[in-house]
Motif scaffolding. Structure first.
Motif, PDB file in Angstrom:
ATOM      1  N   PHE A  17     -85.655  77.843 -25.083  1.00  0.00           N
ATOM      2  CA  PHE A  17     -84.263  77.409 -25.113  1.00  0.00           C
ATOM      3  C   PHE A  17     -83.941  76.698 -26.415  1.00  0.00           C
ATOM      4  O   PHE A  17     -84.818  76.159 -27.079  1.00  0.00           O
ATOM      5  N   SER A  18     -82.678  76.747 -26.773  1.00  0.00           N
ATOM      6  CA  SER A  18     -82.254  76.196 -28.051  1.00  0.00           C
ATOM      7  C   SER A  18     -82.097  74.684 -27.973  1.00  0.00           C
ATOM      8  O   SER A  18     -81.983  74.111 -26.891  1.00  0.00           O
ATOM      9  N   HIS A  19     -82.061  74.058 -29.137  1.00  0.00           N
ATOM     10  CA  HIS A  19     -81.898  72.608 -29.218  1.00  0.00           C
ATOM     11  C   HIS A  19     -80.580  72.158 -28.594  1.00  0.00           C
ATOM     12  O   HIS A  19     -80.490  71.046 -28.082  1.00  0.00           O
ATOM     13  N   SER A  20     -79.595  73.022 -28.647  1.00  0.00           N
ATOM     14  CA  SER A  20     -78.299  72.656 -28.075  1.00  0.00           C
ATOM     15  C   SER A  20     -78.343  72.546 -26.554  1.00  0.00           C
ATOM     16  O   SER A  20     -77.421  72.022 -25.938  1.00  0.00           O
ATOM     17  N   ASN A  21     -79.423  73.028 -25.935  1.00  0.00           N
ATOM     18  CA  ASN A  21     -79.580  72.923 -24.484  1.00  0.00           C
ATOM     19  C   ASN A  21     -80.471  71.761 -24.060  1.00  0.00           C
ATOM     20  O   ASN A  21     -80.782  71.612 -22.889  1.00  0.00           O
ATOM     21  N   ILE A  22     -80.877  70.943 -25.022  1.00  0.00           N
ATOM     22  CA  ILE A  22     -81.737  69.804 -24.729  1.00  0.00           C
ATOM     23  C   ILE A  22     -80.881  68.568 -24.471  1.00  0.00           C
ATOM     24  O   ILE A  22     -79.937  68.297 -25.205  1.00  0.00           O
ATOM     25  N   ILE A  23     -81.223  67.848 -23.422  1.00  0.00           N
ATOM     26  CA  ILE A  23     -80.584  66.569 -23.124  1.00  0.00           C
ATOM     27  C   ILE A  23     -81.691  65.517 -23.044  1.00  0.00           C
ATOM     28  O   ILE A  23     -82.606  65.641 -22.234  1.00  0.00           O
ATOM     29  N   ILE A  24     -81.608  64.519 -23.893  1.00  0.00           N
ATOM     30  CA  ILE A  24     -82.552  63.415 -23.871  1.00  0.00           C
ATOM     31  C   ILE A  24     -81.831  62.218 -23.251  1.00  0.00           C
ATOM     32  O   ILE A  24     -80.762  61.823 -23.714  1.00  0.00           O
ATOM     33  N   ILE A  25     -82.407  61.669 -22.213  1.00  0.00           N
ATOM     34  CA  ILE A  25     -81.846  60.490 -21.552  1.00  0.00           C
ATOM     35  C   ILE A  25     -82.720  59.309 -21.953  1.00  0.00           C
ATOM     36  O   ILE A  25     -83.935  59.357 -21.776  1.00  0.00           O
ATOM     37  N   HIS A  26     -82.093  58.286 -22.541  1.00  0.00           N
ATOM     38  CA  HIS A  26     -82.900  57.169 -23.031  1.00  0.00           C
ATOM     39  C   HIS A  26     -82.179  55.841 -22.922  1.00  0.00           C
ATOM     40  O   HIS A  26     -80.961  55.775 -22.788  1.00  0.00           O
ATOM     41  N   ASP A  27     -82.980  54.785 -22.996  1.00  0.00           N
ATOM     42  CA  ASP A  27     -82.457  53.421 -22.949  1.00  0.00           C
ATOM     43  C   ASP A  27     -81.776  53.073 -24.263  1.00  0.00           C
ATOM     44  O   ASP A  27     -82.077  53.659 -25.290  1.00  0.00           O
ATOM     45  N   ASP A  28     -80.858  52.138 -24.183  1.00  0.00           N
ATOM     46  CA  ASP A  28     -80.154  51.693 -25.384  1.00  0.00           C
ATOM     47  C   ASP A  28     -79.873  50.194 -25.271  1.00  0.00           C
ATOM     48  O   ASP A  28     -79.072  49.769 -24.446  1.00  0.00           O
ATOM     49  N   MET A  29     -80.557  49.427 -26.103  1.00  0.00           N
ATOM     50  CA  MET A  29     -80.377  47.974 -26.078  1.00  0.00           C
ATOM     51  C   MET A  29     -79.047  47.537 -26.675  1.00  0.00           C
ATOM     52  O   MET A  29     -78.633  46.400 -26.467  1.00  0.00           O
ATOM     53  N   GLN A  30     -78.385  48.392 -27.410  1.00  0.00           N
ATOM     54  CA  GLN A  30     -77.123  48.027 -28.035  1.00  0.00           C
ATOM     55  C   GLN A  30     -75.953  48.098 -27.058  1.00  0.00           C
ATOM     56  O   GLN A  30     -74.835  47.719 -27.402  1.00  0.00           O
ATOM     57  N   ARG A  31     -76.203  48.598 -25.854  1.00  0.00           N
ATOM     58  CA  ARG A  31     -75.170  48.683 -24.833  1.00  0.00           C
ATOM     59  C   ARG A  31     -75.542  47.753 -23.685  1.00  0.00           C
ATOM     60  O   ARG A  31     -76.709  47.614 -23.344  1.00  0.00           O
ATOM     61  N   GLU A  32     -74.518  47.177 -23.087  1.00  0.00           N
ATOM     62  CA  GLU A  32     -74.773  46.265 -21.969  1.00  0.00           C
ATOM     63  C   GLU A  32     -75.333  47.035 -20.778  1.00  0.00           C
ATOM     64  O   GLU A  32     -75.184  48.264 -20.687  1.00  0.00           O
ATOM     65  N   LEU A  33     -75.978  46.326 -19.893  1.00  0.00           N
ATOM     66  CA  LEU A  33     -76.626  46.905 -18.730  1.00  0.00           C
ATOM     67  C   LEU A  33     -75.694  47.860 -17.990  1.00  0.00           C
ATOM     68  O   LEU A  33     -74.579  47.484 -17.618  1.00  0.00           O
ATOM     69  N   GLY A  34     -76.122  49.101 -17.857  1.00  0.00           N
ATOM     70  CA  GLY A  34     -75.389  50.091 -17.089  1.00  0.00           C
ATOM     71  C   GLY A  34     -74.339  50.869 -17.837  1.00  0.00           C
ATOM     72  O   GLY A  34     -73.807  51.839 -17.310  1.00  0.00           O
ATOM     73  N   LYS A  35     -74.023  50.485 -19.051  1.00  0.00           N
ATOM     74  CA  LYS A  35     -73.010  51.216 -19.819  1.00  0.00           C
ATOM     75  C   LYS A  35     -73.618  52.540 -20.285  1.00  0.00           C
ATOM     76  O   LYS A  35     -74.725  52.587 -20.793  1.00  0.00           O
TER      77      LYS A  35
END
Length: 120
Positions: A17-35
């Motif tokens: 599959f192509s890169h355009s079909n990849i979804i990476i789900i990750h944490d982000d400290m720059q956003r408040e909890l749950g955003k």
């Protein structure tokens, strides 16, 4: 997560599959909890896992679902590597896990579904 690029790249090649079909789900400290925010392409913004994926895929053109985890408490938030690492890798407190399970994760599904419709 910090070295996940190798696995993501291998899966992409082996599954065809192509890169355009990849979804990476990750944490982000720059956003408040749950955003939540969805981003397609761009820099890693200091996230080592995303850097790894970009390095191994040789592109930044993939979808990312960023889940806010907030920053360490202000009394310890000195932004040092050790403090940040300990915060990110620590066990999620039960009250926060309840927020993720009851609110954040259902919104992740909804947001990704809406995005996939808009992307075609």
């Amino acid at each position: 997560m910090n070295v996940s690029g190798k696995s993501v790249s291998k899966a992409s090649r082996e599954l065809g599959f192509s890169h355009s079909n990849i979804i990476i789900i990750h944490d982000d400290m720059q956003r408040e909890l749950g955003k939540l925010s969805i981003k397609n392409g761009g820099s890693a913004n200091g996230h080592n896992g995303i850097k790894s994926v970009i390095d191994h895929l040789k592109t930044d053109e993939f979808l990312r679902l960023r889940i806010g985890i907030g920053r360490p408490p202000s009394e310890i938030d000195d932004r040092s590597h050790d403090i940040v690492s300990n915060f990110v890798l620590s066990r999620i407190p039960p009250d926060e896990m309840e927020i993720y399970n009851n609110d954040v994760f259902p919104r992740c599904k909804d947001d990704l579904f809406k995005t996939s419709i808009n992307l075609g």
